[in-house]
Design an enzyme around this catalytic site. Structure first.
Site, mmCIF file in Angstrom:
data_model
loop_
_atom_site.group_PDB
_atom_site.id
_atom_site.type_symbol
_atom_site.label_atom_id
_atom_site.label_comp_id
_atom_site.label_asym_id
_atom_site.label_seq_id
_atom_site.Cartn_x
_atom_site.Cartn_y
_atom_site.Cartn_z
ATOM 1 N N ASP A 13 53.026 41.113 36.460
ATOM 2 C CA ASP A 13 52.618 42.134 36.728
ATOM 3 C C ASP A 13 52.396 42.630 38.420
ATOM 4 O O ASP A 13 52.418 42.085 38.940
ATOM 5 C CB ASP A 13 51.214 42.919 35.995
ATOM 6 C CG ASP A 13 50.674 43.518 36.660
ATOM 7 O OD1 ASP A 13 50.769 44.961 36.289
ATOM 8 O OD2 ASP A 13 49.381 43.566 37.768
ATOM 9 N N THR A 18 50.333 45.201 40.412
ATOM 10 C CA THR A 18 49.574 45.662 41.013
ATOM 11 C C THR A 18 48.406 44.332 40.651
ATOM 12 O O THR A 18 48.051 44.607 39.905
ATOM 13 C CB THR A 18 48.716 47.386 40.997
ATOM 14 O OG1 THR A 18 49.964 47.954 41.028
ATOM 15 C CG2 THR A 18 47.177 47.169 41.220
ATOM 16 N N ASP A 41 47.118 40.255 35.738
ATOM 17 C CA ASP A 41 45.265 39.588 36.466
ATOM 18 C C ASP A 41 45.057 41.040 35.279
ATOM 19 O O ASP A 41 43.490 41.303 35.745
ATOM 20 C CB ASP A 41 45.161 40.673 37.178
ATOM 21 C CG ASP A 41 45.619 41.821 38.209
ATOM 22 O OD1 ASP A 41 46.650 42.663 37.675
ATOM 23 O OD2 ASP A 41 44.463 42.470 38.812
#
Length: 694
Positions: free
Chosen positions: A389, A391, A591
């Site tokens: 991922d 960001t 996250d």
């Protein structure tokens, strides 16, 4: 509490409070109190010597905070708590070490202080149990290691070689202890990841939300659950609508829509939305607790390679008996034949493999990486694709407001004020960038809108001066909400926005403005990706909801060969599934809340240290540090583990085959065969305990 400092280095300090300064039952309370300090990363507590070891965020002020805390600590004043997973794992480690030391001490103390006749009687008594178990297994139609163990011990006793029989039983005892420990440790880590970690809930009564301890919640109470929270009870939705991730319950990674009349279960995660649930079951009666109880009795908790080692050991058994029969047939010498039985491949295989796995798990923990079980190390070693991922994973999730572009005759400050007013209700990283940007410009964003509603997986909608206002991704604002955007506006966004991520704001069906936000990659990200490639990762993929330009720029900086931009959260999961269908073994690193489905779908998943609760619960591995190079470290560690196990296999087979040949040709007596076999087993186990990374 009185103490002395026995070790003190930046970020790590050890206290000695004296033997039994607190009783064993207070260890869990002290552990929870210590890790409850915001500056403490981990704690180890031992009542036997009054020891408290703390790892903390390196800072002089934090050290003083810890000193003051320990000085004022009174274990008896601490409330009773349920032991946390970390503390339970620590207790398992301590108990294993103590039991192993007791087993070794008992063996040698008996040799030194117990008369030979009594030792012989004890050996015969214990040996008959193994013989009986072997006969029972054989009678049930199975030719397994239990039969070989019973035959080897029985043959030794028939030859009055009680020392060899005792040594074999000792090693089998160590093997059983290791197996129980490995199973319990894996089970504890797994059940800990499933357990409901909620202390308080919002109970709705007479239209008022009240914060109540979970233990005081009763059946038929109404509980409100919001986005990102773990559902703490089983119940029925009576109000609202939300998407719930039930991967802990069903294994299905895709979030499920829950609205009025639908059932929700404790331990699942409310991805997005808000619901009120009428409680049907709490505490030990919830469905997740039943699943934990099933796990508690499950045998299938080992790494795949560990299970294969035990199956290999069982498959070798018939050949051991074949060797015994052939030796007896050709030599007519029972002593030579028994020498064959004394050589047991399975003993070394069953001991060395779990020791290697446990050692690797501990080493990973020492390097600030929590791995839930040995099978995830195996998957990490075998993976050929890693998916990031963007960001918060490849970046620090500390985006900055770079530019505001206003349309429809509005001023930039007006656009920023409205955006900050809406976004402050949902403090994700992009929202923080907008709110902080407004603060830096001295813009007061007092609320002027009605109730803010989070539109699942897309953006935010509200009412502003009687008009519908929406803010979020291009897909949400322009396509889903049908906000009008002209070609001229798009051209201006493309030219002025650059590689920044763009947040769109629509008011009354028209594009009011956009906010350009930059989020640079982590400093170590490029090096981490390079190191991962060097370890054999063939495909490095980035998936993001950002614009194509922003994703392309990040991919160029980091050397990523494949990226997918403007991806919806549910599509991240689809991309991972597609890669797996192509035969790839996938590591997913994420996250956020919207990464959970993709994390659940991957062969092995990794959550960052500051990940959302749902990401950490879903992930198989959690990085406790903030350095992406830990991924490369874990990759090397897992590969070295697999290499060690394979090397152990080869040595065990080669060495013990040599012993078999020596027994067959009469070069080795049964006693010598047993000694060399046992010595090699202990040597290979000792080697398996050493660090994989120096």
């Amino acid at each position: 509490m009185k103490f002395r400092i026995v070790y003190d280095q930046p970020g790590r300090i050890r206290f000695r409070c004296g033997p039994y300064a607190f009783e064993p039952e207070f260890e869990g309370r002290i552990h929870k109190a210590c890790v409850g300090l915001s500056c403490v990363k981990s704690a180890v507590v031992h009542s036997a010597n009054g020891g408290i070891l703390l790892d903390y965020v390196e800072d002089a002020a934090n050290r003083q905070t810890i000193l003051n805390f320990i000085a004022l600590l009174n274990p008896k004043d601490l409330p009773e708590v349920d032991p946390e997973t970390d503390f339970q794992l620590q207790s398992l480690d301590d108990n294993f070490q103590n039991n192993l030391c007791k087993m070794i001490a008992r063996r040698y103390l008996m040799r030194w202080f117990v008369p030979l006749p009594i030792r012989t009687a004890i050996t015969v008594f214990r040996g008959l149990k193994y013989v009986a178990k072997g006969l029972s297994t054989l009678a049930s139609g199975h030719l397994t290691v239990d039969v070989l163990d019973g035959a080897a011990i029985g043959a030794s006793m028939l030859q009055k070689n009680y020392e060899s029989a005792g040594t074999v039983m000792f090693l089998l005892g160590v093997s059983g202890l290791l197996e129980d420990y490995t199973k319990a440790r894996t089970r504890t880590a797994l059940t800990g990841s499933l357990a409901v970690k909620v202390d308080k809930v919002w109970v709705v009564k007479d239209g008022v939300d009240t914060l109540v301890d979970l233990k005081n919640v009763q059946v038929d109470d109404m509980v409100r659950i919001r986005s990102g929270a773990m559902i703490p009870v089983d119940g029925t939705v009576v109000e609202g609508e939300a998407f719930v991730n039930e991967s802990t319950m069903t294994g299905e990674s895709r979030a499920v829509l829950k609205n009025e009349g639908k059932t929700v279960f404790a331990g699942t995660i409310l991805d997005e939305g808000s619901i009120v649930v009428k409680v049907r079951a709490v505490n030990g009666n919830t469905k997740i607790q039943k699943i934990i109880e099933l796990i508690d009795h499950s045998e299938d908790l080992k790494a795949g390679i560990q299970s294969r080692a035990e199956h290999l050991a069982d498959r070798i058994v018939p050949f051991s008996f074949l060797g015994f029969g052939l030796t007896l047939l050709f030599t007519r010498n029972i002593t030579k034949a028994v020498s064959i039985l004394m050589v047991d491949y399975s003993c070394a295989i069953k001991l060395s493999t779990p020791i290697s796995v446990i050692s690797a798990l501990r080493e990973a923990a020492d390097r600030n990486m929590t791995v839930k079980g040995g099978k995830y190390l195996e998957e990490f070693a075998l993976a050929d694709t890693i998916v990031f991922d963007k960001t918060g994973t490849l970046t620090k999730a500390e985006p900055k407001l770079q530019k505001v572009i206003a349309f429809d005759g509005r001023a930039e400050d007006e656009i920023l004020k409205i955006a900050a007013c809406i976004e402050e209700h949902f403090p994700h990283s992009m929202a923080r960038a907008i709110v902080n940007g407004a603060a830096e410009r001295g813009i007061d964003h007092a609320e002027e809108h009605a109730d803010v509603k989070y539109i699942v997986a897309h953006g935010i909608a509200t009412a502003l001066n009687g008009e519908r206002a929406v803010i979020g991704s291009r897909h949400f604002v322009i396509e889903d909400e049908c906000v009008t955007m002209t070609a001229e506006q798009q051209s201006r966004i493309d030219s002025e926005g650059g590689a920044a991520s763009v947040i769109y704001l629509g008011i009354g069906g028209k594009l009011a403005g956009v906010l350009c936000i930059s989020d640079p990659p982590r400093e170590e990200a490029a090096v981490a990706i390079k190191r991962l490639r060097e370890t054999g990762i063939k495909n490095v993929v980035m998936i993001t909801g950002d614009s194509h330009k922003a994703a392309e720029r990040t991919a160029q900086i980091l050397g990523i060969d494949t990226f997918y931009a403007q991806v919806l959260p549910e599509d991240k999961h689809n991309y991972v599934e597609r890669m797996k269908a192509e035969g790839k073994r996938v590591i997913m690193v994420g996250d956020g809340i919207n990464d959970a489905p993709a994390l659940a779908a991957a062969n092995v998943s990794v959550a960052m240290s500051d990940a959302s609760d749902i990401a950490r619960e879903t992930a198989d591995v959690t990085l406790r540090g903030e350095n992406l190079e830990d991924l490369a470290e874990l990759r090397v560690l897992s590969q070295k583990l697999m290499n060690r196990i394979q090397t152990n296999y080869k040595f065990i087979v080669a060495f013990n085959t040599g012993l078999l040949a020596g027994g067959f040709f009469g070069f080795l007596s049964p006693t010598t065969s047993a000694f060399l076999h046992n010595a090699s087993t202990m040597a290979i186990c000792a080697k398996s305990m050493t660090k994989l990374r120096t």
